[in-house]
Design an enzyme around this catalytic site. Structure first.
Site, short mmCIF file in Angstrom:
data_model
loop_
_atom_site.label_atom_id
_atom_site.label_comp_id
_atom_site.label_asym_id
_atom_site.label_seq_id
_atom_site.Cartn_x
_atom_site.Cartn_y
_atom_site.Cartn_z
N TYR A 79 48.24 28.59 27.01
CA TYR A 79 47.40 29.67 27.56
C TYR A 79 48.20 30.97 27.70
O TYR A 79 47.73 32.05 27.35
CB TYR A 79 46.82 29.26 28.92
CG TYR A 79 46.13 30.40 29.64
CD1 TYR A 79 44.99 31.01 29.09
CD2 TYR A 79 46.60 30.90 30.85
CE1 TYR A 79 44.35 32.07 29.73
CE2 TYR A 79 45.97 31.95 31.50
CZ TYR A 79 44.85 32.53 30.94
OH TYR A 79 44.22 33.58 31.58
N ARG A 136 46.88 38.28 22.89
CA ARG A 136 45.71 39.11 23.24
C ARG A 136 46.15 40.45 23.81
O ARG A 136 45.64 41.50 23.40
CB ARG A 136 44.84 38.35 24.25
CG ARG A 136 43.72 39.18 24.84
CD ARG A 136 42.78 38.38 25.71
NE ARG A 136 43.41 37.77 26.87
CZ ARG A 136 42.76 37.04 27.79
NH1 ARG A 136 41.45 36.85 27.67
NH2 ARG A 136 43.39 36.51 28.82
N TYR A 163 47.58 40.56 37.60
CA TYR A 163 48.27 39.35 38.08
C TYR A 163 49.78 39.55 37.93
O TYR A 163 50.25 40.09 36.91
CB TYR A 163 47.89 38.13 37.22
CG TYR A 163 46.56 37.46 37.53
CD1 TYR A 163 45.80 37.79 38.64
CD2 TYR A 163 46.08 36.45 36.70
CE1 TYR A 163 44.59 37.15 38.89
CE2 TYR A 163 44.87 35.81 36.94
CZ TYR A 163 44.13 36.17 38.05
OH TYR A 163 42.95 35.53 38.30
N ARG A 192 35.78 40.25 36.16
CA ARG A 192 35.17 39.09 36.82
C ARG A 192 33.71 38.92 36.42
O ARG A 192 33.17 37.82 36.44
CB ARG A 192 35.27 39.24 38.34
CG ARG A 192 36.69 39.36 38.84
CD ARG A 192 37.49 38.11 38.57
NE ARG A 192 38.91 38.31 38.87
CZ ARG A 192 39.83 37.38 38.71
NH1 ARG A 192 39.51 36.19 38.23
NH2 ARG A 192 41.08 37.63 39.01
N GLU A 199 35.95 25.18 37.29
CA GLU A 199 35.68 26.58 36.94
C GLU A 199 34.20 26.69 36.58
O GLU A 199 33.63 25.77 35.98
CB GLU A 199 36.56 27.01 35.76
CG GLU A 199 36.33 28.46 35.36
CD GLU A 199 37.38 28.98 34.38
OE1 GLU A 199 38.58 28.76 34.60
OE2 GLU A 199 36.95 29.60 33.39
C1 LIG Z 1 40.05 31.27 36.09
C2 LIG Z 1 40.62 32.41 35.71
O1 LIG Z 1 40.76 32.85 34.44
C3 LIG Z 1 40.24 32.21 33.29
C4 LIG Z 1 40.86 32.92 32.15
C5 LIG Z 1 40.26 34.00 31.56
C6 LIG Z 1 40.98 34.83 30.53
O2 LIG Z 1 42.19 34.67 30.36
O3 LIG Z 1 40.30 35.66 29.86
C7 LIG Z 1 38.94 34.35 31.90
C8 LIG Z 1 38.25 33.63 32.83
C9 LIG Z 1 38.72 32.29 33.24
O4 LIG Z 1 38.24 31.40 32.28
C10 LIG Z 1 41.17 33.34 36.73
O5 LIG Z 1 42.24 33.91 36.45
O6 LIG Z 1 40.52 33.52 37.77
#
Ligand SMILES: C=C(O[C@@H]1C=C(C(=O)O)C=C[C@H]1O)C(=O)O
Length: 340
Positions: free
Chosen positions: A147, A154, A206, A219, A329
């Site tokens: 990830y 990205r 983050y 979000r 999730e």
């Molecule tokens: C769950 C989280 O992230 C996940 C990761 C994401 C991404 O990297 O684009 C988008 C939404 C979620 O699937 C979070 O950080 O809250």
């Protein structure tokens, strides 16, 4: 990000059985199909529209298809590894990165190609994007989680395009095989507002302990053509600030994820974006609930049923989540009524 070219209908999806995925009528054309079954299939054109197969179901009996529908005729096409369908207002694109030892480079290449295609087709505005990846929490040969490596690739492309803070609602979640699958919806124009949760640090801020490059997503994304809008809610988990909460406790994680969604679509948050009225969890539809441990499935189902409308399309999928301490999730879509 706001712009004002006005498409006349809002994109709609339905969940169907896989066997029923390709049904059309003279009024209903298919923009794109995503099947969630017990095997994967790279994107391809089928009956003139894109179809991609994700390995997310445990057995052949419990699969489903997410079908994006258009009232207009759809033209399908291919561009390198990308398969797309477009109708003059919207485009659905799907692409696949086969398993590789170098996800940063492969992701960079795939994202660059997508942005190039969207520009050349004239649908520059992405309003929802999904990624499904196998081995999401596994380490790459370089010792970095898959990830996190994806996030590096990205971020590089988005930095180059000045889009690091402009990305819409997204999901990045595990799949049971096949590498990375990515699909998105984009449009020529329309009012778009990317929404943050005041209880969560924006993902693009983050701290680096979660990886060398932050994730890029909002979000939720409010998107409105010339008519009722929609709120696309990102994959949402038990994170407050930037921290995972309630380690090991699926029930409390699930309730917190639900609370985060309620916060994002509620009046308090939306009013800060001039998007009243707010919504509740009972307004959510096309809901996907991802559960890391199969033994938690029934518990999560019971909790979700307390909050979601009995008529909502909802599926429960066994999948790994982007942080190994997250157990659940949830994502979904609110279809607003009225003019905004
Ligand atoms: C769950 C989280 O992230 C996940 C990761 C994401 C991404 O990297 O684009 C988008 C939404 C979620 O699937 C979070 O950080 O809250």
């Amino acid at each position: 990000m706001k712009s004002t070219l006005l498409p006349a209908y809002a994109p709609v999806s339905t969940f169907r059985s896989p066997g029923d995925a390709h049904r059309t009528t003279p009024e209903q054309h298919t923009l794109g199909v995503v099947t969630f079954t017990d095997g994967w299939a790279r994107p391809r054109l089928r009956d003139g529209h894109p179809e991609v197969g994700l390995h997310l179901a445990g057995s052949s009996g419990d699969g489903f298809a997410e079908v994006w529908i258009s009232p207009r005729p759809v033209t399908g096409g291919e561009f390198g590894d990308i398969t797309y369908g477009h109708d003059g207002e919207y485009v659905f694109c799907a692409t696949h990165i086969p398993e590789t030892a170098d996800y940063p480079t492969a992701t960079e290449t795939a994202y660059s190609a997508l942005l190039e295609l969207l520009t050349s087709l004239g649908y520059p505005q992405i309003f929802r994007i999904w990624h499904y990846m196998s081995d999401i929490n596994a380490d790459s040969p370089r010792g970095m989680e898959v990830y996190r490596e994806f996030c590096v690739g990205r971020a590089k492309v988005l930095e180059r395009h000045g889009m690091s803070h402009d990305m819409p609602a997204a999901t990045v979640i595990g799949a049971h095989g096949g590498g990375i699958f990515l699909y998105l919806l984009a449009c020529r124009g329309g009012t778009q507002v990317n929404i943050e949760n005041p209880r969560q640090v924006p993902a693009y801020h983050y701290p680096s302990k979660y990886g060398p490059k932050s994730p890029n997503f909002a979000r939720a994304t409010y998107f409105a053509p010339d008519g009722p809008g929609r709120i696309f809610v990102s994959g949402t988990a038990a994170i407050l600030g930037h921290q995972t909460m309630h380690h090991g406790d699926v029930e409390r994680q699930c309730r917190l994820a639900l609370g985060n969604i309620a916060q994002v679509i509620g009046t308090g948050t939306l009013s800060a974006y001039d998007l009243e009225p707010g919504h509740g969890l009972a307004d959510l539809d096309q809901i996907k609930v991802y559960v890391r441990r199969t033994e938690d499935m029934d518990r999560v189902r019971r909790i979700c049923r307390e909050y979601f409308a009995p008529t909502a399309d909802i599926v429960f999928l066994n999948a790994d989540i982007c942080r190994s301490d997250l157990l659940v999730e949830i994502e979904g879509i609110v279809a607003r009524t009225g003019s905004s």
